[in-house]
Design an enzyme around this catalytic site. Structure first.
Site, short mmCIF file in Angstrom:
data_model
loop_
_atom_site.label_atom_id
_atom_site.label_comp_id
_atom_site.label_asym_id
_atom_site.label_seq_id
_atom_site.Cartn_x
_atom_site.Cartn_y
_atom_site.Cartn_z
N LEU A 76 0.86 -1.18 0.00
CA LEU A 76 0.00 0.00 0.00
C LEU A 76 0.89 1.23 0.00
O LEU A 76 1.86 1.30 0.76
CB LEU A 76 -0.89 0.03 1.25
CG LEU A 76 -2.07 -0.94 1.31
CD1 LEU A 76 -2.73 -0.90 2.68
CD2 LEU A 76 -3.09 -0.63 0.22
N ASP A 77 0.57 2.21 -0.84
CA ASP A 77 1.33 3.46 -0.85
C ASP A 77 1.18 4.19 0.48
O ASP A 77 0.21 3.96 1.22
CB ASP A 77 0.83 4.37 -1.97
CG ASP A 77 1.31 3.92 -3.34
OD1 ASP A 77 2.16 3.03 -3.40
OD2 ASP A 77 0.83 4.48 -4.34
N PRO A 78 2.10 5.08 0.81
CA PRO A 78 1.97 5.86 2.05
C PRO A 78 0.64 6.59 2.17
O PRO A 78 0.09 6.72 3.27
CB PRO A 78 3.14 6.84 1.97
CG PRO A 78 4.18 6.10 1.18
CD PRO A 78 3.40 5.33 0.15
N ARG A 212 -5.75 4.54 -8.64
CA ARG A 212 -5.56 5.94 -9.07
C ARG A 212 -5.81 6.08 -10.57
O ARG A 212 -6.36 7.08 -11.03
CB ARG A 212 -4.16 6.42 -8.70
CG ARG A 212 -3.06 5.92 -9.59
CD ARG A 212 -1.76 6.61 -9.31
NE ARG A 212 -1.03 5.98 -8.22
CZ ARG A 212 0.14 6.41 -7.77
NH1 ARG A 212 0.66 7.49 -8.28
NH2 ARG A 212 0.76 5.79 -6.80
#
Length: 339
Positions: A76-78, A212
């Site tokens: 998971l991205d920050p 995204r």
């Protein structure tokens, strides 16, 4: 937001590089005191907080548990929060199952703004008026259900010529990359804010889906553009956000309370058929020997010994033979039975 990366084992020296080792008596130059590590086996469902990378969250959990071996499944991205399965010890052998599983996300889209990188952290490069109603929103979401082709974003961890795409993006270079086919099982509208132009949706999809990119594509169909304002992973296979624990809660628990949260590694395999062996066949299966079995062929099964908690590993059945794929060691089997 990015496609899941292979498991990051988090196997680092006993003294973490970002920790200062304690010194006997506090004297400069005194021998470093190594942090004791424990052999743990199981899966923790962590609620990853915003602002931490998946690996940062993994290292914090590993230090809290004083675990010898741990890894996470599915980056998971920050910017993203939510379900991050942490595998300890023997559970890392089955991490690929979690990586390959379908995922679920709650995503908030900001309509009317297109940004560098496609999320709220990027600079706004284009603003357009938002003239939509709920029927138009529902129709736009419906266009992206089923099998679709996605172009991986430049701000992603995918590699080209041994270099991550985001490294090219930071240098202002855009490289050619092939589209990939993913499947969006469903997109459900949860809320629409016509004043702030925020659309919140729940997405069920196959692994490797870029949320995204989905946000940007929905915005383009609506003619106003969009970027991803927030993302929370709510499911991975049969694992659910309802069972997660936060880093803060873990820190406030004692060792016994934390250990009680660990799930058996076979929780990743609950959708596979169960095979139960008698004591003699179980012992031979653990050595890797094939066993004749009166069950239909199946590409993936979970295998147990005669005791209810004796999980032995995974395998498959071909032409009436049970063939081992991933096996626990006898020590790991015993450790899981006594936990």
């Amino acid at each position: 937001m990015n496609a899941p990366d292979p498991i990051h084992t988090g196997d680092v020296p006993q003294v973490q590089r970002n920790e200062r080792p304690a010194r006997a008596g506090g004297r400069r130059g005194a021998p470093a005191v190594r942090i004791p590590r424990r052999s743990l086996h199981g899966i923790l469902l962590l609620d990853k907080p915003i602002g931490l990378s998946s690996n940062d969250a993994l290292q914090k959990v590993k230090r809290i548990f004083k675990a010898e071996k741990a890894g996470h499944t599915g980056t998971l991205d920050p910017l993203a929060t939510g379900l991050l399965p942490i595998c300890f010890g023997a559970a890392t052998k089955f991490s690929q199952v979690s990586l390959d599983a379908d995922k679920a996300y709650t995503a908030t889209l900001k309509l009317g703004q297109t940004t560098v990188g496609g999320d709220r952290e990027g600079e706004v490069v284009l603003e357009r008026p938002v003239q939509v109603d709920e029927a138009m929103l529902a129709a736009a979401c419906a266009r992206f259900t089923g099998a679709i082709d996605q172009l991986p974003p430049m701000h992603s961890a995918l590699k080209k010529d041994g270099k991550a795409l985001y490294e090219y993006a930071r240098a202002g270079i855009e490289v050619e990359r092939p589209t990939r086919t993913v499947t969006i099982h469903s997109i459900d509208m949860l809320s629409w804010d016509p004043v702030g132009h925020h659309l919140t949706i729940h997405v069920r999809c196959t692994k490797g889906t870029y949320i995204r990119t989905l946000a940007e594509d929905i915005g383009e169909v609506l003619g106003c553009g969009a970027h991803l304002a927030a993302l929370r992973r709510t499911g991975s296979g049969t694992l659910s956000i309802n069972d997660v624990v936060s880093l803060e809660a873990l820190a406030d628990m004692d060792e016994a309370q934390r250990d009680a949260l660990l799930r058996s590694p076979d929780c990743l395999l609950t959708e596979w058929p169960e095979v139960r062996l008698n004591a003699e066949d179980a012992a031979r299966f653990l050595t890797g020997l094939r066993r004749r079995i009166k069950l239909p062929d199946h590409p993936a099964v979970r295998v147990y010994g005669p005791e209810p908690t004796a999980f032995l590993g995974s395998g498959h059945i071909t032409a009436g033979e049970l063939i081992a794929d991933r096996l626990l060691s006898p020590i790991e089997v015993q450790a899981l039975m006594t936990t």
